[in-house]
Design an enzyme around this catalytic site. Sequence first.
Site, PDB file in Angstrom:
ATOM      1  N   MET A  23       0.839  -1.214   0.000  1.00 30.31           N
ATOM      2  CA  MET A  23       0.000   0.000   0.000  1.00 30.31           C
ATOM      3  C   MET A  23       0.870   1.258   0.000  1.00 30.31           C
ATOM      4  SD  MET A  23      -2.698  -1.528   2.773  1.00 30.31           S
ATOM      5  CE  MET A  23      -1.401  -2.384   3.687  1.00 30.31           C
ATOM      6  N   GLN A  78     -10.762   3.201   0.631  1.00 31.72           N
ATOM      7  CA  GLN A  78     -10.384   4.482   1.225  1.00 31.72           C
ATOM      8  C   GLN A  78     -11.219   5.615   0.630  1.00 31.72           C
ATOM      9  OE1 GLN A  78      -6.212   4.662   0.256  1.00 31.72           O
ATOM     10  NE2 GLN A  78      -5.568   3.702   2.175  1.00 31.72           N
ATOM     11  N   THR A 123       2.543   1.365   5.929  1.00 28.36           N
ATOM     12  CA  THR A 123       1.775   2.478   5.376  1.00 28.36           C
ATOM     13  C   THR A 123       1.317   3.353   6.527  1.00 28.36           C
ATOM     14  OG1 THR A 123      -0.435   3.032   4.494  1.00 28.36           O
ATOM     15  CG2 THR A 123      -0.118   0.787   5.250  1.00 28.36           C
ATOM     16  N   ASN A 124       1.373   4.658   6.368  1.00 23.86           N
ATOM     17  CA  ASN A 124       0.906   5.570   7.411  1.00 23.86           C
ATOM     18  C   ASN A 124      -0.615   5.614   7.473  1.00 23.86           C
ATOM     19  OD1 ASN A 124       3.205   7.489   8.695  1.00 23.86           O
ATOM     20  ND2 ASN A 124       3.790   6.931   6.616  1.00 23.86           N
ATOM     21  N   THR A 125      -1.253   5.789   6.329  1.00 25.79           N
ATOM     22  CA  THR A 125      -2.697   5.996   6.293  1.00 25.79           C
ATOM     23  C   THR A 125      -3.467   4.868   6.965  1.00 25.79           C
ATOM     24  OG1 THR A 125      -2.603   7.333   4.281  1.00 25.79           O
ATOM     25  CG2 THR A 125      -4.700   6.264   4.774  1.00 25.79           C
ATOM     26  N   CYS A 167       3.720   9.852   4.496  1.00 26.35           N
ATOM     27  CA  CYS A 167       3.236   8.817   3.588  1.00 26.35           C
ATOM     28  C   CYS A 167       4.489   8.098   3.124  1.00 26.35           C
ATOM     29  CB  CYS A 167       2.475   9.426   2.417  1.00 26.35           C
ATOM     30  SG  CYS A 167       1.919   8.197   1.217  1.00 26.35           S
ATOM     31  N   THR A 168       4.480   6.795   3.179  1.00 26.88           N
ATOM     32  CA  THR A 168       5.724   6.060   2.929  1.00 26.88           C
ATOM     33  C   THR A 168       6.290   6.296   1.536  1.00 26.88           C
ATOM     34  OG1 THR A 168       4.362   4.112   2.453  1.00 26.88           O
ATOM     35  CG2 THR A 168       5.314   4.276   4.655  1.00 26.88           C
ATOM     36  N   GLU A 169       5.429   6.662   0.583  1.00 26.29           N
ATOM     37  CA  GLU A 169       5.936   6.912  -0.770  1.00 26.29           C
ATOM     38  C   GLU A 169       6.699   8.235  -0.892  1.00 26.29           C
ATOM     39  OE1 GLU A 169       3.006   3.814  -1.120  1.00 26.29           O
ATOM     40  OE2 GLU A 169       2.810   5.816  -0.261  1.00 26.29           O
TER      41      GLU A 169
END
Length: 237
Positions: free
Chosen positions: A10, A52, A83-85, A197-199
């Site tokens: 994710m 989401q 994933t943060n979210t 956000c990890t991205e």
Amino acid sequence: MATIGLIGGMSWESTAVYYRLLNEGVRMRQGGLHSADVLMHSVDFSPIAEMQAAGDWAAAGAAMANSARRLESGGASCLVLATNTMHKLADHITQATNLPFLHLADVTAKAIRRTQSRRPLLLATRFTMEQRFYRDRLAAFGVEALVPDEAERTDVHRIIYEELCRGRIEPASKARYLEIVGRAIREEGADGVILGCTEITLLLSQSDFEIPVFDTTALHVEAALDFVGDMAEQVAA
């Protein structure tokens, strides 16, 4: 070595960074041909992203709980959600298994507290920036996370889902992020930047700023390695 259970996918772009950093971290700590003992379940992100967007967090939570149970049954010693979210659904994971869960917001808050930063700017998905689950967790540690304004949040979110999650790294998008951070520093007194956000770690790094940058992916990895290292020591003792 204890086995890290990694809930990923994710998106897989950032999960790949997790996997690389976990292995690099073990090699750095142990040397030679050592690598990380990781059990990973990488979900299909497309239906998760649809949940989401539709606000169907119950279904998303069920998916996270299912992933956690699969990792527990596979022999994981702890759980790391890459994933943060989706930490919005941390309770679904902790209630689904008996495994220790390393909460990313706690890891991030502790890292912030080790610096002089107390009002960092949070760059993340719209869900993480606008809902309270993440900022309240930081606030419990005395960290007041700032967020961009409405137009800026729209751009930050769009760049994550339309570009970074698809492996696109655009110079114009990096410039936009830098503009957003610059305004927050000038007008709101932001004294740090959370890559929430990890991205985003694919786009920005500490080298882009003079104020502290908190790369949640790297921080989470280090915390996971510390945790399993401590577990191994306890077993050995």
